[in-house]
Design a protein around this motif. Structure first.
Motif, PDB file in Angstrom:
ATOM      1  N   LEU A 773       0.839  -1.196   0.000  1.00  0.00           N
ATOM      2  CA  LEU A 773       0.000   0.000   0.000  1.00  0.00           C
ATOM      3  C   LEU A 773       0.872   1.243   0.000  1.00  0.00           C
ATOM      4  CD1 LEU A 773      -2.714  -1.091   2.598  1.00  0.00           C
ATOM      5  CD2 LEU A 773      -2.687  -1.446   0.131  1.00  0.00           C
ATOM      6  N   GLU A 774       0.350   2.306  -0.628  1.00  0.00           N
ATOM      7  CA  GLU A 774       1.125   3.547  -0.744  1.00  0.00           C
ATOM      8  C   GLU A 774       0.312   4.782  -0.376  1.00  0.00           C
ATOM      9  OE1 GLU A 774       2.694   3.763  -4.660  1.00  0.00           O
ATOM     10  OE2 GLU A 774       4.051   2.040  -4.396  1.00  0.00           O
ATOM     11  N   GLY A 775      -0.819   4.626   0.251  1.00  0.00           N
ATOM     12  CA  GLY A 775      -1.647   5.765   0.616  1.00  0.00           C
ATOM     13  C   GLY A 775      -1.267   6.334   1.968  1.00  0.00           C
ATOM     14  N   THR A 776      -2.279   6.652   2.742  1.00  0.00           N
ATOM     15  CA  THR A 776      -2.061   7.247   4.064  1.00  0.00           C
ATOM     16  C   THR A 776      -2.713   6.388   5.138  1.00  0.00           C
ATOM     17  OG1 THR A 776      -4.066   8.593   3.922  1.00  0.00           O
ATOM     18  CG2 THR A 776      -2.013   9.572   3.103  1.00  0.00           C
ATOM     19  N   VAL A 777      -2.125   6.456   6.316  1.00  0.00           N
ATOM     20  CA  VAL A 777      -2.712   5.869   7.521  1.00  0.00           C
ATOM     21  C   VAL A 777      -3.101   7.035   8.415  1.00  0.00           C
ATOM     22  CG1 VAL A 777      -2.326   4.420   9.527  1.00  0.00           C
ATOM     23  CG2 VAL A 777      -1.328   3.774   7.327  1.00  0.00           C
ATOM     24  N   ASP A 778      -4.408   7.237   8.580  1.00  0.00           N
ATOM     25  CA  ASP A 778      -4.921   8.404   9.288  1.00  0.00           C
ATOM     26  C   ASP A 778      -5.308   8.024  10.715  1.00  0.00           C
ATOM     27  OD1 ASP A 778      -4.542   9.681   6.967  1.00  0.00           O
ATOM     28  OD2 ASP A 778      -6.654  10.051   6.508  1.00  0.00           O
ATOM     29  N   VAL A 779      -4.798   8.824  11.640  1.00  0.00           N
ATOM     30  CA  VAL A 779      -5.082   8.626  13.063  1.00  0.00           C
ATOM     31  C   VAL A 779      -5.933   9.793  13.537  1.00  0.00           C
ATOM     32  CG1 VAL A 779      -4.081   8.403  15.350  1.00  0.00           C
ATOM     33  CG2 VAL A 779      -2.902   7.418  13.383  1.00  0.00           C
ATOM     34  N   TRP A 780      -7.115   9.458  14.049  1.00  0.00           N
ATOM     35  CA  TRP A 780      -8.001  10.477  14.618  1.00  0.00           C
ATOM     36  C   TRP A 780      -7.907  10.365  16.130  1.00  0.00           C
ATOM     37  CZ3 TRP A 780     -10.996  14.255  12.292  1.00  0.00           C
ATOM     38  CH2 TRP A 780     -10.921  14.287  10.897  1.00  0.00           C
ATOM     39  N   TRP A 781      -7.111  11.297  16.675  1.00  0.00           N
ATOM     40  CA  TRP A 781      -6.800  11.291  18.105  1.00  0.00           C
ATOM     41  C   TRP A 781      -7.807  12.192  18.805  1.00  0.00           C
ATOM     42  CZ3 TRP A 781      -1.726  13.457  20.636  1.00  0.00           C
ATOM     43  CH2 TRP A 781      -1.606  12.920  21.935  1.00  0.00           C
ATOM     44  N   ILE A 782      -8.859  11.607  19.358  1.00  0.00           N
ATOM     45  CA  ILE A 782      -9.924  12.372  19.995  1.00  0.00           C
ATOM     46  C   ILE A 782      -9.656  12.522  21.487  1.00  0.00           C
ATOM     47  CG2 ILE A 782     -12.417  12.581  20.264  1.00  0.00           C
ATOM     48  CD1 ILE A 782     -11.407  12.526  17.371  1.00  0.00           C
ATOM     49  N   VAL A 783      -9.424  11.398  22.139  1.00  0.00           N
ATOM     50  CA  VAL A 783      -9.113  11.410  23.566  1.00  0.00           C
ATOM     51  C   VAL A 783      -7.808  10.648  23.766  1.00  0.00           C
ATOM     52  CG1 VAL A 783     -11.517  11.573  24.295  1.00  0.00           C
ATOM     53  CG2 VAL A 783     -10.487   9.324  23.947  1.00  0.00           C
ATOM     54  N   HIS A 784      -7.106  10.981  24.827  1.00  0.00           N
ATOM     55  CA  HIS A 784      -5.842  10.323  25.119  1.00  0.00           C
ATOM     56  C   HIS A 784      -6.078   9.156  26.080  1.00  0.00           C
ATOM     57  CE1 HIS A 784      -1.606   9.680  25.724  1.00  0.00           C
ATOM     58  NE2 HIS A 784      -1.732   9.846  27.038  1.00  0.00           N
ATOM     59  N   ASP A 785      -5.757   7.957  25.590  1.00  0.00           N
ATOM     60  CA  ASP A 785      -5.945   6.774  26.433  1.00  0.00           C
ATOM     61  C   ASP A 785      -4.666   5.950  26.517  1.00  0.00           C
ATOM     62  OD1 ASP A 785      -5.907   5.968  23.851  1.00  0.00           O
ATOM     63  OD2 ASP A 785      -7.701   4.716  23.948  1.00  0.00           O
ATOM     64  N   GLY A 786      -3.537   6.620  26.583  1.00  0.00           N
ATOM     65  CA  GLY A 786      -2.261   5.943  26.772  1.00  0.00           C
ATOM     66  C   GLY A 786      -1.299   6.054  25.615  1.00  0.00           C
TER      67      GLY A 786
END
Length: 996
Positions: A773-786
């Motif tokens: 794969l060559e796209g993106t890995v998107d992280v939606w960081w809403i709350v911090h849980d560690g």
């Protein structure tokens, strides 16, 4: 038992078998108590013969041995099968051609040190080998069989091939020695190539060795091809010649006390000279009272007359003659205690004498004795060590022995003791280049004996090496060698013999005995090292199966032998040692990844068990620190009715996330009873997806109990999972209630156990291990849980599937947040974590607690979301039913979809009007949650709809079980429209930190 009438005094004579009058009903059932298991647990009486003659040999291992004898039983005992082959290989080319040169170079003390180290190494190895040999059956393969069954197929195969190469190159060494004796002492004028100039002598000698050596190899291979029994018959003749030669040497040594042999050495100054080009050791001689020059004069001067111009060194120094072997009483041993090393091309000089030194440029045309090669102590160790490598000659032919457990220890140790005494005696002969001058009554005894000794040792090598290769091939651990397991009709290793001849020819083409000797030294030392290691491992484990009859202090001696072998490897030639280790390492990895799977109960497994136990105890001492935290996965798989894995891509994701590191437990729960249910299919699926870990199937009466049991009890001690991975229950709306209820209960249990949870939606669309794969890995960081949300993309990008993907991190800003400062802080945090990711802050205002959406907007939203946006309301109103028909409390809260609305209308034939629907008042908390899910989903679709993977924080389950179905609807809306989603819920602790 038989019943008798009252008053009958007859007794039961056979307590297990009734009298004959009962008929044949009890035939074969005399132990009726065990008759139901008689097929799987047969009677001992029927197996005693098989147990006594038990063999663990593979089919075909003894074919060629049995074909050699009429009754099919090997006939060779200790003397012929072990002692004589070891003696013949040890007393070979080095003793007759190189030992006196080693003494002359290293001195008496240096040679004693070399001989002692090498003999000690082989003696300790022989003791370790004897301990292993006496612990069980030793079939064909000898040392390879012992190592492979003690240390496993990978180590055994790698070391076995190194041992095979060493034995093959040993054949090259002995053949080169045979031809050197033939061309140097027996028929020196029979060379095919003749040097026209002195500087071409090395070239001519090498080519002669190649031509005659190849012919000798072909002749020996033909003898071996005919049969091993002919090699055994020739071995007796050859060894008799060796014994006569040794007797002649010692007789000559004793004779030197009375009458030293006439072996003069000519010296010019203190330089030794070759006397093959002149007859008198003098510059001039008197002939008829007239001074005339000699042949020696002509070699150093430009004419034979007395006033000719001569070499400056020849003019300044006198010519003297001294006895080459002055005798034991002459003090020669004292004068030669210390070594005399030097580079190649320097003069061989007499110690204690002084000469006039001059500057010379060319000495090739002068009859000086020069060093052929650069000499130093470690080189001499490497050249001498092959003389003691014959200790494996007997064990190589273990399949031909009548009682290998007894013959190998006794024959090998006796051969080492005998030859060690011979070599120590030979080391005290003195400085001499021709050992034959010591022989009595004639030097020809030594010449003939050394010739036949080298021939016999070469035959032994060409006999043992193919059988060793055949044993490795027939074990099946290396698929590429399977062809060498076949041979003639009687089992003779024909193809292995051809392979051995080809490799042996490579050693002959090297055409240098001094260059081949260090090569085989490395391979043999590698084998000896692992023989000692095998004994040490078995001794440390002290398993019930380790009961050798040959007992010394195994642990101490084996470790001492292992240390000595390793030291000698680097002492003799450190670069050859590294090459041997690289070859063995490559073979090990090849067998590990390509070789056949064998389970021989090796000692490495036992050491692994002890090491695992120690590590588990250490893990219990303290919880893992954040710096050492990794996701230790418990993967919950579903099996279909055929016990096949329903979502194999879940295993692919596990492989991409773990890369074989840390703990991975792939488990599943089956309903039913334990009997007849296994985990074979689950293990096969793991192997297909290259998932390294443990498989575990739990069979319970309830799926809910099984999942709960796995979450609580999987793992052992400190080696437990901290993360649970499972697939999103697709189609949960049409599935029975227990499907999604089991999912929610698993979420609750992982939360209570402070374990992280990973939920993959559309798992069947996740990439396989072969995709890129060559796209993106998107992280939606809403709350911090560690920090698990940011750690997982980093781990995924280590795998080749996700390596080319870019990482993007989105975080949501609330109404009172400073978006610019949030972005700066997040970038700094990622920089300190050394994570390469693009950062973006998304502004989204959450609804207030008192905000209400107008009723007309709810209906339009209900139609627009097409069954995915949910209207939650309270059915406990008077407009739906009377007080006598009100629903039970557990039925008050429910989720409305279009289908449920139609079902409700059909159930209530009076119908529900639209105005009645608008009069419902939904639960405020549920409306706010749904509003957040819809808005967050819209933001995610705007930014990440084309992402290869989206990682989202997973909200916690409701405390009250009445809201479980609503919770499922929230999650469904949150992930709607995304191709690959991974919901992540932390385990309540920090899992990523800035290193400090």
């Amino acid at each position: 038992m038989t019943l008798f009438p009252p008053g009958d005094n007859r007794r039961e004579t056979r307590p297990f078998l009734p009298d004959q009058e009962t008929g044949g009903y009890y035939d074969g059932k005399n132990m009726a108590l065990f008759e139901e298991e008689i097929d799987s647990h047969p009677m001992v009486s029927s197996l005693l013969n098989k147990l006594a003659n038990y063999t663990n040999l593979t089919q075909g291992v003894r074919e060629h041995e049995e074909a050699e004898y009429e009754d099919g039983a090997p006939r060779m005992g200790t003397f012929i099968g072990v002692y004589l082959p070891c003696m013949q290989n040890i007393l070979g080319v080095i003793l007759f051609l190189r030992l006196t040169w080693i003494v002359g170079t290293a001195g008496v003390l240096g040679t004693f040190a070399i001989v002692f180290m090498c003999c000690a190494c082989t003696m300790l190895t022989a003791i370790s080998m004897s301990a292993i040999a006496t612990n069980g059956v030793v079939p064909a393969g000898g040392a390879y069989y012992m190592i492979s069954r003690s240390l496993g197929p990978e180590v055994g195969g790698a070391v076995g091939l190194c041992f095979y190469l060493g034995t093959t190159f040993a054949g090259s060494l002995y053949i080169l020695g045979t031809i050197e004796i033939l061309l140097t002492y027996i028929v020196p004028s029979s060379g095919v190539f003749v040097a026209a100039r002195p500087e071409d002598e090395a070239w001519a000698t090498s080519n002669n060795l190649r031509v005659y050596g190849s012919a000798c190899l072909a002749l020996m291979a033909l003898v071996v091809f005919v049969g091993v029994k002919y090699v055994n018959k020739l071995a007796l003749v050859f060894l008799a010649c060796v014994a006569l030669s040794l007797m002649a040497i010692y007789a000559g040594v004793i004779r030197t006390v009375i009458e030293p042999p006439d072996f003069p050495i000519c010296l010019l100054g203190n330089r030794s000279m070759k006397n093959d080009k002149f007859d008198k050791c003098a510059k001039t001689e008197l002939v008829n009272n007239e001074t005339q020059t000699t042949l020696l004069w002509a070699l150093f001067c430009n004419g034979s007359h007395l006033n000719a111009t001569c070499d400056e060194y020849f003019t300044l120094n006198n010519v003297t003659e001294m006895p080459g072997i002055p005798g034991l009483l002459s003090g020669v041993i004292k004068d030669n205690l210390w070594g005399s090393y030097g580079p190649a091309g320097v003069f061989v000089e007499r110690r204690g004498s002084v000469s006039e030194e001059v500057q010379e440029n060319l000495v090739m045309d002068k009859p000086y004795v020069l060093n052929d090669i650069s000499t130093f102590f470690t080189l001499l160790v490497g050249i001498y060590f092959p003389s003691v490598t014959g200790i494996m000659a007997g064990s190589n032919r273990s399949g031909d022995l009548r009682d290998a457990q007894r013959s190998i220890p006794v024959g090998t140790i006796l051969a080492i003791a005998t030859t060690s005494l011979i070599y120590q005696g030979g080391a005290s002969v003195g400085k001499n280049l021709v050992i034959g001058t010591l022989a009595w009554p004639s030097p020809w005894v030594i010449v003939i004996g050394s010739f036949f000794s080298c021939c016999g040792a070469g035959l032994q090598s060409l006999t043992g090496a193919p059988r060793l290769l055949q044993a490795i091939a027939r074990d099946g651990i290396i698929p590429a060698l399977q062809v060498f397991g076949h041979g003639k009709a009687n089992g003779e290793p024909t193809w292995a013999l051809l392979m051995t001849v080809g490799i042996c020819e490579i050693g002959i083409l090297i055409a240098s005995l001094d260059a081949v000797a260090p090569i085989l030294s490395m391979f043999f030392l590698m084998c000896y090292l692992f023989v000692n290691l095998a004994c040490a491992v078995q001794t440390l484990l002290r398993t019930p199966a380790w009961r050798p009859r040959f007992k010394f202090y195994h642990w101490t001696l084996s470790f001492l032998g292992m240390s000595l072998c390793l030291s000698l490897m680097f002492i003799s030639s450190w670069y050859y040692a590294l090459v041997a280790m690289v070859i063995a390492g490559c073979m090990y990895k090849y067998i590990e990844y390509r070789g056949a799977v064998k389970e021989w109960g090796d000692g490495i497994r036992g050491l692994s068990l002890n090491a695992a136990r120690y590590a588990l105890i250490r893990l219990e001492e303290a919880p893992p620190h954040t710096k050492n935290w990794r996701p230790q996965l418990l993967v919950l798989c579903k099996l279909d009715s055929d016990l096949e894995v329903k979502h194999p891509r879940l295993l692919s994701l596990t492989t991409q996330m773990k890369a074989g590191k840390g703990l991975t437990i792939v488990s599943s729960v089956l309903e039913g009873t334990y009997m007849g249910r296994g985990a074979e299919r689950l293990k096969a699926a793991m192997q297909e997806e290259k998932t390294k870990g443990f498989s575990h199937v739990v069979v319970t009466s309830s799926l809910r109990d099984g999942f709960s049991l796995l979450v609580q009890a999987a793992g052992l001690g400190g080696m437990k999972h901290n993360t649970v991975l499972l697939a999103w229950p697709a189609g949960w709306r049409g599935a029975p209630d227990y499907c999604w209820k089991n999912f929610i209960e698993t979420v609750r249990e992982t939360t209570s156990a402070h374990q992280a949870l990973l939920v993959a939606k559309n798992i069947d669309r996740f990439p396989g291990n072969q995709q890129r794969l060559e796209g993106t890995v998107d992280v939606w960081w809403i709350v911090h849980d560690g920090g698990l949300l940011m750690l997982l993309p980093f781990l995924l990008k280590q795998h080749k599937v996700w390596k080319q993907c870019r990482m993007r991190i989105f975080t949501v800003a609330q109404m009172n947040d400073n978006s610019i400062q949030m972005k700066k802080d997040l970038q700094m945090f990622l920089y300190q974590l050394r994570l390469d990711a693009q950062v973006e802050v998304v502004e989204m205002v959450s609804p207030s607690t008192s905000a209400w959406t107008p009723r007309w907007r709810w209906w339009r939203w209900f139609l627009r979301e097409r069954e995915s946006a949910q209207l939650i309301h309270d059915l406990n109103t008077a407009s739906h039913c009377s007080s006598s028909q009100r629903a039970a409390p557990e039925q008050v809260q429910m989720t409305w979809t279009k289908e449920k609305l139609i079902t409700e209308r059909n159930r209530h034939r009076e119908g529900v009007g639209v105005k009645d629907l608008f009069s419902m008042r939904p639960n405020r908390s549920n409306v706010r949650r749904m509003h957040t899910a819809v808005k967050l989903n819209a933001a995610v679709l705007t930014k990440s709809q084309n992402a290869e993977l989206v990682l989202l924080n997973m909200p916690g389950p409701p405390r009250n079980a009445e809201g479980d179905q609503n919770y499922m609807e929230f999650l469904e809306v949150l992930m709607e429209g995304l191709e690959r989603v991974l919901l992540i819920r932390g385990g309540g602790r920090e899992v990523i930190t800035i290193y400090s």
